[in-house]
Design an enzyme around this catalytic site. Structure first.
Site, short mmCIF file in Angstrom:
data_model
loop_
_atom_site.label_atom_id
_atom_site.label_comp_id
_atom_site.label_asym_id
_atom_site.label_seq_id
_atom_site.Cartn_x
_atom_site.Cartn_y
_atom_site.Cartn_z
N GLU A 147 0.87 -1.18 0.00
CA GLU A 147 0.00 0.00 0.00
C GLU A 147 0.91 1.23 0.00
OE1 GLU A 147 -3.07 0.09 2.93
OE2 GLU A 147 -3.68 -1.98 2.53
N ALA A 230 -5.09 10.80 6.21
CA ALA A 230 -6.45 10.90 5.65
C ALA A 230 -7.42 11.27 6.76
CB ALA A 230 -6.85 9.57 5.02
N ALA A 231 -8.27 12.27 6.50
CA ALA A 231 -9.30 12.65 7.47
C ALA A 231 -10.22 11.45 7.69
CB ALA A 231 -10.09 13.84 6.95
N LEU A 232 -10.49 11.13 8.95
CA LEU A 232 -11.38 10.01 9.23
C LEU A 232 -12.83 10.43 9.01
CD1 LEU A 232 -10.10 8.04 12.35
CD2 LEU A 232 -9.70 7.63 9.95
N LEU A 233 -13.65 9.48 8.60
CA LEU A 233 -15.09 9.72 8.50
C LEU A 233 -15.69 9.66 9.90
CD1 LEU A 233 -15.82 7.54 5.35
CD2 LEU A 233 -15.93 10.03 5.51
N ASP A 299 -7.46 -3.58 -6.59
CA ASP A 299 -7.84 -4.10 -5.27
C ASP A 299 -9.13 -3.47 -4.75
OD1 ASP A 299 -7.43 -5.59 -2.89
OD2 ASP A 299 -6.58 -3.85 -1.91
N ASP A 319 -9.69 3.57 0.77
CA ASP A 319 -8.58 2.62 0.69
C ASP A 319 -8.02 2.51 -0.73
OD1 ASP A 319 -6.81 0.98 1.89
OD2 ASP A 319 -8.19 -0.65 2.35
#
Length: 404
Positions: A147, A230-233, A299, A319
């Site tokens: 990743e 990355a901003a979390l939801l 993926d 992702d």
């Protein structure tokens, strides 16, 4: 600025449906100041019940941190608006705010950290695994690929340029492994995996099912490490999300093929299966397919939606770390839904045509967007050139469908 010109183009200024109260993810009382518990939970509560108060502004909304304004702005039609005044501030916060906690995120195949800021905002940190110019080896299966942190950053900007706006904001960041991870982690399992390499660099490897070992350790120089933030939801207890298995999911087996690879009429049965039998769900999935083909991401086994909005809402493109692994070859099988269904949103097709023209060339606008990231250059030049080539192939595929 080609990017500014692109966003001023009529195709990027089409009206968005009116957002009613039931179309908002959260209904907020504008008179109520919001705060958070200081217990370390990321849940936000009304100030009357809170233990700590955020700095007071002129209105209650002013008291919200940027990440909370982002959460409150989510609605049935978009994750964030086209001209979102919050976006630059949110990206700046992700890149610069002090990190007060770092713990490993559970689940997933590779190491990721959840980082918390003083204003209770949180970000998902994916560390750098390979350099910009390394390509995924040709003999690697897609499910054992690395990743890439820079793929997460580039995917966010590409998704915005395509006007999907379905990926949460991502910024690059240079993290100090010693001060911002090792010294502040409360994660005992993670803490056990730190060591100093023979070259004198600070390293760690965490616990996960792929690439979490001393052979695949993440090492700083001597303790500086690149990563994506990355901003979390919103927490799933506040806003439930539903995970959907993609009908064009790969087999994740070394020798077995999936049904869609064997049946050329596979789309006909998908069209008869809920939720693809009505509404724009199938067209949204084809949008996601085009994004994945441009990035070379094989993926995409699942996607998510916010449960509150039922089937009539956008798909979350989460992702994206396995994108941008190869630039020298194009994986046409990613486009199977487009080839087999011969369907595409007119708005998507018109924007793709626009991004293939000289004044708005896709590689140029993405290069410009990525130039503002703290880790610029985010993509090696061959990856940007590959985008133009792949865009041409998408337009050829649509051309064949139109001819048929």
């Amino acid at each position: 600025s080609k990017l500014a010109a692109l966003f001023k183009h009529p195709l990027y200024n089409t009206p968005v449906p009116e957002v009613t109260e039931k179309d908002k993810l959260f209904i907020v009382n504008p008179m109520e100041k919001f705060s958070l518990r200081s217990s370390g939970s990321d849940e936000w509560v009304s100030s009357s019940k809170a233990e700590t108060l955020l700095p007071t502004g002129k209105t209650a909304y002013d008291t919200y941190p940027t990440w909370l304004k982002f959460h409150i702005g989510i609605n049935r039609y978009e994750l964030y608006p086209r001209r979102d005044p919050l976006l630059p501030t949110l990206l700046q916060d992700l890149a610069t705010q002090r990190i007060v906690s770092s713990v490993q995120k559970s689940g997933g195949t590779q190491l990721k950290l959840i980082m918390t800021f003083p204003n209770y905002g949180q970000a998902l940190f994916k560390p750098m695994k390979q350099t910009r110019d390394q390509e995924t080896p040709i003999d690697f299966f897609y499910f054992s690929d690395f990743e890439r942190h820079n793929a997460e950053i580039a995917a966010f900007h590409l998704d915005r340029i395509l006007d999907f706006r379905r990926i949460p904001p991502v910024s690059g960041r240079l993290v100090n492994i010693t001060k911002e991870i090792r010294d502040i982690t409360t994660d005992k399992k993670l803490a056990k995996t730190f060591f100093i390499s023979p070259a004198g660099n600070v390293c760690f490897y965490g616990e996960c099912s792929y690439y979490c070992s001393t052979e695949h350790a993440l090492c700083g120089k001597p303790d500086q490490l690149e990563g994506s933030m990355a901003a979390l939801l919103p927490d799933k207890t506040l806003a439930k999300r539903r995970s959907w298995r993609s009908p064009w999911r790969r087999s994740y087996h070394k020798s077995k093929k999936a049904e869609w690879e064997l049946n050329p009429n596979y789309c006909a049965q998908v069209r008869e299966t809920p939720p693809y039998d009505r509404g724009h769900r199938l067209l949204d999935l084809i949008d996601m397919t085009i994004l994945d083909f441009l990035m070379g991401n094989m993926d995409r086994h699942h996607y998510e939606t916010f449960e509150k909005f039922g089937n009539d809402t956008f798909l979350l493109h989460l992702d994206n770390g396995r994108g941008f692994g190869t630039h020298s070859r194009d994986e046409l099988s990613i486009l199977a839904p487009l080839h087999q269904c011969c369907s595409i949103k007119k708005s998507t097709y018109l924007r793709l045509q626009l991004l293939a023209t000289q004044p708005y060339r896709l590689s140029d606008v993405l290069r410009e967007a990525l130039a503002t990231d703290p880790l610029a250059p985010v993509l090696a030049e061959p990856h940007l050139q590959a985008l133009d080539r792949r865009l041409g192939k998408v337009l050829v595929a649509v051309g064949h469908c139109l001819a048929r």
